[in-house]
Design a protein around this motif. Structure first.
Motif, PDB file in Angstrom:
ATOM      1  N   ALA A  96       0.819  -1.219   0.000  1.00  0.00           N
ATOM      2  CA  ALA A  96       0.000   0.000   0.000  1.00  0.00           C
ATOM      3  C   ALA A  96       0.852   1.268   0.000  1.00  0.00           C
ATOM      4  O   ALA A  96       0.546   2.244   0.686  1.00  0.00           O
ATOM      5  N   THR A  97       1.917   1.256  -0.792  1.00  0.00           N
ATOM      6  CA  THR A  97       2.804   2.413  -0.913  1.00  0.00           C
ATOM      7  C   THR A  97       2.052   3.580  -1.540  1.00  0.00           C
ATOM      8  O   THR A  97       1.312   3.400  -2.502  1.00  0.00           O
ATOM      9  N   ASP A  98       2.252   4.752  -0.977  1.00  0.00           N
ATOM     10  CA  ASP A  98       1.662   5.980  -1.517  1.00  0.00           C
ATOM     11  C   ASP A  98       2.661   6.550  -2.526  1.00  0.00           C
ATOM     12  O   ASP A  98       3.635   7.188  -2.147  1.00  0.00           O
ATOM     13  N   PHE A  99       2.443   6.294  -3.798  1.00  0.00           N
ATOM     14  CA  PHE A  99       3.357   6.727  -4.840  1.00  0.00           C
ATOM     15  C   PHE A  99       3.221   8.217  -5.116  1.00  0.00           C
ATOM     16  O   PHE A  99       2.118   8.754  -5.152  1.00  0.00           O
ATOM     17  N   ILE A 100       4.337   8.875  -5.333  1.00  0.00           N
ATOM     18  CA  ILE A 100       4.334  10.249  -5.838  1.00  0.00           C
ATOM     19  C   ILE A 100       4.035  10.190  -7.328  1.00  0.00           C
ATOM     20  O   ILE A 100       3.221  10.946  -7.852  1.00  0.00           O
ATOM     21  N   ILE A 101       4.730   9.293  -8.017  1.00  0.00           N
ATOM     22  CA  ILE A 101       4.449   8.976  -9.413  1.00  0.00           C
ATOM     23  C   ILE A 101       4.326   7.456  -9.461  1.00  0.00           C
ATOM     24  O   ILE A 101       5.287   6.729  -9.194  1.00  0.00           O
ATOM     25  N   ALA A 102       3.124   6.987  -9.742  1.00  0.00           N
ATOM     26  CA  ALA A 102       2.854   5.555  -9.770  1.00  0.00           C
ATOM     27  C   ALA A 102       3.675   4.884 -10.868  1.00  0.00           C
ATOM     28  O   ALA A 102       4.105   5.545 -11.823  1.00  0.00           O
ATOM     29  N   PRO A 103       3.903   3.583 -10.747  1.00  0.00           N
ATOM     30  CA  PRO A 103       4.646   2.868 -11.779  1.00  0.00           C
ATOM     31  C   PRO A 103       4.075   3.159 -13.170  1.00  0.00           C
ATOM     32  O   PRO A 103       2.872   3.002 -13.405  1.00  0.00           O
ATOM     33  N   THR A 104       4.949   3.620 -14.048  1.00  0.00           N
ATOM     34  CA  THR A 104       4.521   4.053 -15.376  1.00  0.00           C
ATOM     35  C   THR A 104       5.681   3.965 -16.360  1.00  0.00           C
ATOM     36  O   THR A 104       6.817   3.753 -15.965  1.00  0.00           O
ATOM     37  N   ILE A 105       5.363   4.139 -17.637  1.00  0.00           N
ATOM     38  CA  ILE A 105       6.384   4.213 -18.687  1.00  0.00           C
ATOM     39  C   ILE A 105       6.503   5.677 -19.091  1.00  0.00           C
ATOM     40  O   ILE A 105       5.514   6.315 -19.458  1.00  0.00           O
ATOM     41  N   PHE A 119       8.460   7.370  -4.890  1.00  0.00           N
ATOM     42  CA  PHE A 119       7.770   7.299  -3.607  1.00  0.00           C
ATOM     43  C   PHE A 119       8.716   7.813  -2.534  1.00  0.00           C
ATOM     44  O   PHE A 119       9.900   8.031  -2.790  1.00  0.00           O
ATOM     45  N   LEU A 120       8.188   8.018  -1.331  1.00  0.00           N
ATOM     46  CA  LEU A 120       8.977   8.525  -0.205  1.00  0.00           C
ATOM     47  C   LEU A 120       9.229   7.426   0.809  1.00  0.00           C
ATOM     48  O   LEU A 120       8.374   6.553   1.010  1.00  0.00           O
ATOM     49  N   ASP A 121      10.378   7.504   1.480  1.00  0.00           N
ATOM     50  CA  ASP A 121      10.594   6.628   2.628  1.00  0.00           C
ATOM     51  C   ASP A 121       9.879   7.274   3.820  1.00  0.00           C
ATOM     52  O   ASP A 121       9.331   8.385   3.705  1.00  0.00           O
ATOM     53  N   PRO A 122       9.835   6.635   4.982  1.00  0.00           N
ATOM     54  CA  PRO A 122       9.104   7.203   6.124  1.00  0.00           C
ATOM     55  C   PRO A 122       9.622   8.556   6.606  1.00  0.00           C
ATOM     56  O   PRO A 122       8.897   9.288   7.273  1.00  0.00           O
ATOM     57  N   SER A 123      10.868   8.906   6.276  1.00  0.00           N
ATOM     58  CA  SER A 123      11.421  10.202   6.674  1.00  0.00           C
ATOM     59  C   SER A 123      11.230  11.274   5.604  1.00  0.00           C
ATOM     60  O   SER A 123      11.658  12.412   5.784  1.00  0.00           O
TER      61      SER A 123
END
Length: 142
Positions: A96-105, A119-123
């Motif tokens: 359930a990762t909150d992507f900044i930019i979802a997997p895409t081409i 995506f971001l790490d917890p920090s």
């Protein structure tokens, strides 16, 4: 030009070592190396990253426009094989990762066409993982 591909080393701040250990170890699947109460080494696809505890760490929230998306800067990551990238994308979706930019081409049909996700790490450190069908496109220009 021949490139001797040696592992890189990257040390960066995190504001919670336990959250970093879970994210990099459990979510991304990076093997943990040495550690102390203030830092943790991880095997990041054959490279060494080190999370250093800084309870006040807060990465800058900047972006640059790239191919119609707002890409976070700074960011870091690894160029994977397409199979590794697909597997990681599925692993992150399952977590359930909150992507900044979802997997895409990106750059479809152009030089440098690539699979990418951010995506971001917890920090709040931004990561990008990408892959190319043809690794020769890594440094392709227009």
């Amino acid at each position: 030009m021949s490139i001797d591909r040696r592992p890189f080393h990257l040390a960066f701040p995190v504001n919670d070592l336990a959250a970093a250990r879970h994210f990099y170890g459990d979510v991304l699947g990076c093997e943990e190396g040495r550690s102390s109460a203030h830092w943790i080494d991880f095997n990041f696809y054959g490279h060494q990253i080190v999370t250093h505890l800084d309870a006040t760490a807060k990465p800058p929230a900047k972006t640059n426009p790239v191919d119609g998306e707002n890409v976070p800067i700074p960011h870091f990551g690894v160029v994977l094989t397409m199979n590794q990238w697909d597997a990681l994308a599925e692993r992150l979706k399952a977590a359930a990762t909150d992507f900044i930019i979802a997997p895409t081409i990106r750059f479809r049909g152009e030089n440098g066409e690539q699979a990418t996700m951010f995506f971001l790490d917890p920090s709040g450190n931004a990561l990008e993982f990408k892959a190319f069908v043809d690794d020769k496109q890594l440094f392709a220009s227009d």
